[in-house]
Design an enzyme around this catalytic site. Structure first.
Site: not given
Ligand code: RB5
Length: 146
Positions: A12, A69, A71, A102, A137
């Protein structure tokens, strides 16, 4: 590392910059990369790009993919809903290596707001180079689908 098989990469807006750098890095290793978007820093829904890459891996159109993304959490939640997708959200080398040995992870998920560029490159390189151990595995990962 399988230089014959291209990989598919998607992110994203929150990880757009890191995705571009990862595409350059993976290409420099001689691996072809398909960019599934997003293509700018304009705000988008990560789910759309997570679904695109996960569907392609689930259908075996691409054997491996990378999702990013902010996180990595949203992308990993999306990816692991797809049959045959084993997505691993990692920010350390040990977990990346184990996810291959694994779990035969076929999607690597990174948080662009969590890892720096140098660590991200190391994570990607380790993930690309580490083979699946198979054996016991294999039975375990196959039982995920049962
Ligand atoms: C975008 O602001 C953020 O929510 C997205 O990149 C991601 O971290 C969602 O899990």
């Amino acid at each position: 590392m399988d230089r014959e098989n291209p990989i598919i990469v998607g992110s994203d807006h929150a990880a757009f910059g890191l995705k571009k750098k990862i595409i350059t890095f993976v290409s420099s290793l001689g691996i072809e990369v398909k960019d599934a978007g997003t293509f700018s820093e304009e705000s988008v829904n990560y789910v759309d790009y997570g679904k695109k890459v996960s569907q392609a891996v689930s259908d075996n159109e691409y054997s491996r993919g990378i999702l990013l993304c902010g996180t990595g959490l949203g992308m990993s939640m999306v990816a692991n809903r797809f049959p045959r997708v084993r997505a691993a959200l990692c920010s350390d080398i040990f977990s990346v290596r184990m996810s291959r040995q694994h779990n035969d992870s076929n999607i690597l998920v990174l948080g662009g707001r969590v890892v720096g560029d140098a660590l991200a490159f190391e994570l990607v390189k380790t993930w690309l180079e580490t083979p699946f151990e198979g054996g016991r595995h294999l039975d375990r990962i196959l039982s995920i689908e049962r």
